[in-house]
Write a protein that holds these residues in place. Sequence first.
Motif, mmCIF file in Angstrom:
data_model
loop_
_atom_site.group_PDB
_atom_site.id
_atom_site.type_symbol
_atom_site.label_atom_id
_atom_site.label_comp_id
_atom_site.label_asym_id
_atom_site.label_seq_id
_atom_site.Cartn_x
_atom_site.Cartn_y
_atom_site.Cartn_z
ATOM 1 N N GLU A 104 32.930 22.185 78.341
ATOM 2 C CA GLU A 104 33.304 20.863 78.864
ATOM 3 C C GLU A 104 33.473 19.857 77.708
ATOM 4 O OE1 GLU A 104 30.959 19.717 82.240
ATOM 5 O OE2 GLU A 104 31.684 17.650 82.133
ATOM 6 N N THR A 105 32.534 19.918 76.765
ATOM 7 C CA THR A 105 32.585 19.001 75.612
ATOM 8 C C THR A 105 33.865 19.233 74.801
ATOM 9 O OG1 THR A 105 30.185 19.060 75.523
ATOM 10 C CG2 THR A 105 31.294 18.261 73.543
ATOM 11 N N ALA A 106 34.194 20.513 74.568
ATOM 12 C CA ALA A 106 35.384 20.839 73.764
ATOM 13 C C ALA A 106 36.659 20.400 74.490
ATOM 14 C CB ALA A 106 35.415 22.334 73.484
ATOM 15 N N ILE A 107 36.684 20.590 75.811
ATOM 16 C CA ILE A 107 37.880 20.206 76.582
ATOM 17 C C ILE A 107 38.058 18.690 76.536
ATOM 18 C CG2 ILE A 107 38.810 20.052 78.942
ATOM 19 C CD1 ILE A 107 37.767 22.917 79.417
ATOM 20 N N LYS A 108 36.935 17.975 76.685
ATOM 21 C CA LYS A 108 37.035 16.506 76.732
ATOM 22 C C LYS A 108 37.310 15.904 75.345
ATOM 23 C CE LYS A 108 34.442 15.726 80.969
ATOM 24 N NZ LYS A 108 33.113 15.485 81.520
ATOM 25 N N ARG A 109 37.046 16.695 74.289
ATOM 26 C CA ARG A 109 37.206 16.175 72.929
ATOM 27 C C ARG A 109 38.681 15.891 72.599
ATOM 28 N NH1 ARG A 109 33.460 16.621 69.035
ATOM 29 N NH2 ARG A 109 32.432 18.385 70.005
ATOM 30 N N ILE A 110 39.561 16.782 73.112
ATOM 31 C CA ILE A 110 40.980 16.561 72.791
ATOM 32 C C ILE A 110 41.727 16.183 74.063
ATOM 33 C CG2 ILE A 110 41.002 18.060 70.767
ATOM 34 C CD1 ILE A 110 42.370 20.210 72.495
ATOM 35 N N LYS A 111 42.883 15.559 73.889
ATOM 36 C CA LYS A 111 43.598 15.012 75.059
ATOM 37 C C LYS A 111 44.327 16.097 75.846
ATOM 38 C CE LYS A 111 43.054 10.435 74.254
ATOM 39 N NZ LYS A 111 41.923 10.683 73.380
ATOM 40 N N GLU A 112 44.621 17.246 75.157
ATOM 41 C CA GLU A 112 45.377 18.295 75.840
ATOM 42 C C GLU A 112 44.512 19.530 76.057
ATOM 43 O OE1 GLU A 112 49.629 17.974 73.812
ATOM 44 O OE2 GLU A 112 47.902 17.286 72.661
ATOM 45 N N ARG A 113 45.064 20.469 76.823
ATOM 46 C CA ARG A 113 44.310 21.684 77.122
ATOM 47 C C ARG A 113 44.144 22.541 75.863
ATOM 48 N NH1 ARG A 113 45.378 26.544 77.659
ATOM 49 N NH2 ARG A 113 47.610 26.191 77.476
ATOM 50 N N PRO A 114 42.911 22.863 75.472
ATOM 51 C CA PRO A 114 42.740 23.700 74.281
ATOM 52 C C PRO A 114 42.974 25.179 74.615
ATOM 53 C CG PRO A 114 40.608 23.048 75.155
ATOM 54 C CD PRO A 114 41.630 22.433 76.052
ATOM 55 N N ASP A 115 43.795 25.851 73.789
ATOM 56 C CA ASP A 115 43.993 27.298 73.970
ATOM 57 C C ASP A 115 42.818 28.047 73.378
ATOM 58 O OD1 ASP A 115 46.939 27.685 74.876
ATOM 59 O OD2 ASP A 115 46.985 26.121 73.347
ATOM 60 N N ILE A 116 42.217 27.419 72.353
ATOM 61 C CA ILE A 116 41.134 28.079 71.616
ATOM 62 C C ILE A 116 39.969 27.101 71.460
ATOM 63 C CG2 ILE A 116 40.526 28.970 69.292
ATOM 64 C CD1 ILE A 116 43.646 29.904 69.410
ATOM 65 N N ILE A 117 38.766 27.607 71.730
ATOM 66 C CA ILE A 117 37.563 26.776 71.536
ATOM 67 C C ILE A 117 36.608 27.571 70.650
ATOM 68 C CG2 ILE A 117 35.530 25.766 72.691
ATOM 69 C CD1 ILE A 117 37.291 25.288 75.166
ATOM 70 N N TYR A 118 36.095 26.936 69.606
ATOM 71 C CA TYR A 118 35.117 27.646 68.774
ATOM 72 C C TYR A 118 33.836 26.821 68.654
ATOM 73 C CZ TYR A 118 36.482 24.627 64.816
ATOM 74 O OH TYR A 118 36.712 23.562 64.007
ATOM 75 N N HIS A 119 32.753 27.507 68.266
ATOM 76 C CA HIS A 119 31.530 26.777 67.930
ATOM 77 C C HIS A 119 30.928 27.410 66.690
ATOM 78 C CE1 HIS A 119 28.373 29.599 69.203
ATOM 79 N NE2 HIS A 119 29.202 29.962 70.158
ATOM 80 N N LEU A 120 30.131 26.613 65.971
ATOM 81 C CA LEU A 120 29.664 27.048 64.650
ATOM 82 C C LEU A 120 28.304 27.732 64.674
ATOM 83 C CD1 LEU A 120 30.829 23.847 62.816
ATOM 84 C CD2 LEU A 120 31.864 26.093 62.662
ATOM 85 N N GLY A 121 27.804 28.009 65.868
ATOM 86 C CA GLY A 121 26.538 28.726 65.961
ATOM 87 C C GLY A 121 25.342 27.819 65.778
#
Length: 451
Positions: A408-425
């Motif tokens: 949810e955080t990653a989706i809300k971070r950018i204005k468009e739909r993200p194809d790829i979401i990553y996290h740094l562990g």
Amino acid sequence: MKRLVKTALTIAGSDSGGGAGIEADLKTFTAFGVHGLVAITSVTAQNTQAVTAIHDIPPEVVAEQIRAVAEDIGVDAAKTGMLSNAEIIKAVAKTVKNYDFPLVVDPVMIAKSGAPLLREDAVDALIKYILPLATLVTPNRFEAEKLSGMKIRSVEDAKIVAKKIAEETGAEAVIVKGGHIEGEEAVDVLYHNGTFREYRAPKVEGCTHGTGCSFSAAITANLAKGLGLEEAIEVAKKFITLGIAMGHRIGHGHCPVNQSAWIEIPAEKWRIYEELTNAVREFESINPVRLIPEVGTNFVYSLPLPYARSTKDVAGVKGRIVKYGNSVKAVGPVEFGASDHLARAVLTYMRFYPEYRSAINIRYSREIIEEIIEIAQERGFKVSFYDRREEPEEIKAKEGATIPWGIETAIKRIKERPDIIYHLGDVGKEPMILVFGRNPREVLEKIKMLI
Ligand SMILES: Cc1ncc(COP(=O)(O)OP(=O)(O)O)c(N)n1
Ligand SMILES: Cc1ncsc1CCOP(=O)(O)O
């Protein structure tokens, strides 16, 4: 030539809202693979809130519809719904007597919205002319009270009333439905061949417009298919419980039962299984050893909404996909419920983008993410991320809440739909890249670009 498909006839009114009446019956017949035939008794202008007009069909035209289909096509079982007035009731009774198909009678009297669908002066005609011809009568609590003149407050009362209606009218069997009787379960009471049988199901949250119609139509369809009465009711009870739970949230009043869920869920599950299995095979054959993280990769594909409610509704690879020497291997087969982390990620993603039902997780490395960002810029893909260090304490403390929060955080971070979401562990958590797509094919296309 012998007819291969079974037929079921509904003698009922039309609901322009498509939730009850003829429309519900036909959808139900289709869900059971039975060819539906109709004799329309009345046309109602209706939605989820109200019945705003009723136009009854002349009794002789109702009778002629029954005769036309019975003489040419043949009827394996029939049901009645809204019969509206005494003249139609008499015409229906006179006509169906000429045939020997089983007849299920849903004694429709009042719509969920409160509108009368049977004239007050026609109740006696229903009791006198139609109920004696019934293989089964399916009243709800209020209809059973009206037919018997008794009050129902408990399952025991329902038993007394079911027996009374059968004995007084000559109906072969009566099932008093328990949806409106107090208690946590919906207990339907059947009186048949001098004995009682209870059908129990939890009272589920959902949509109830058209329940009576769909339940009686499901019994009729299964009688047409040759099931015995008690077995047909058992199937119909499961069908209606699912239909209520999966109801279509439409309109502003009583939303309608979803008759398609019964057939759509298994059909979708099979399609998902096939598509995902093929995609996993192709992923193995590409042999992307450097993309497999330490914990392994999963590849998931979810049922569509509204059917996707938990990780059990998402297919994944049992045991994940792992590095095996120099090759990439799926440990087990594709199964529903085989993924936990990735399934929760895709279920969260679908809350924002319902058509995006597939995902894969691949290894995070600075090199891989830089390649991804470069390719994304060339191809117009969007990349977003979440940082577990930003995770609020209350989310951390809640079992299984990190991934939904992160997506949810990653989706809300950018204005468009993200194809790829990553996290740094984080401590003890491997960083990860998640690739999303509408289906496994689309996800694979994105993966292929990385190879
Ligand atoms: C044309 C028509 N026939 C029957 C009904 C009754 O449906 P509903 O109001 O949902 O009640 P049950 O299905 O529970 O009997 C109707 N509204 N319209
Ligand atoms: C650990 C992890 N975190 C995100 S995807 C993933 C691996 C796949 O996990 P699952 O098999 O539970 O979907």
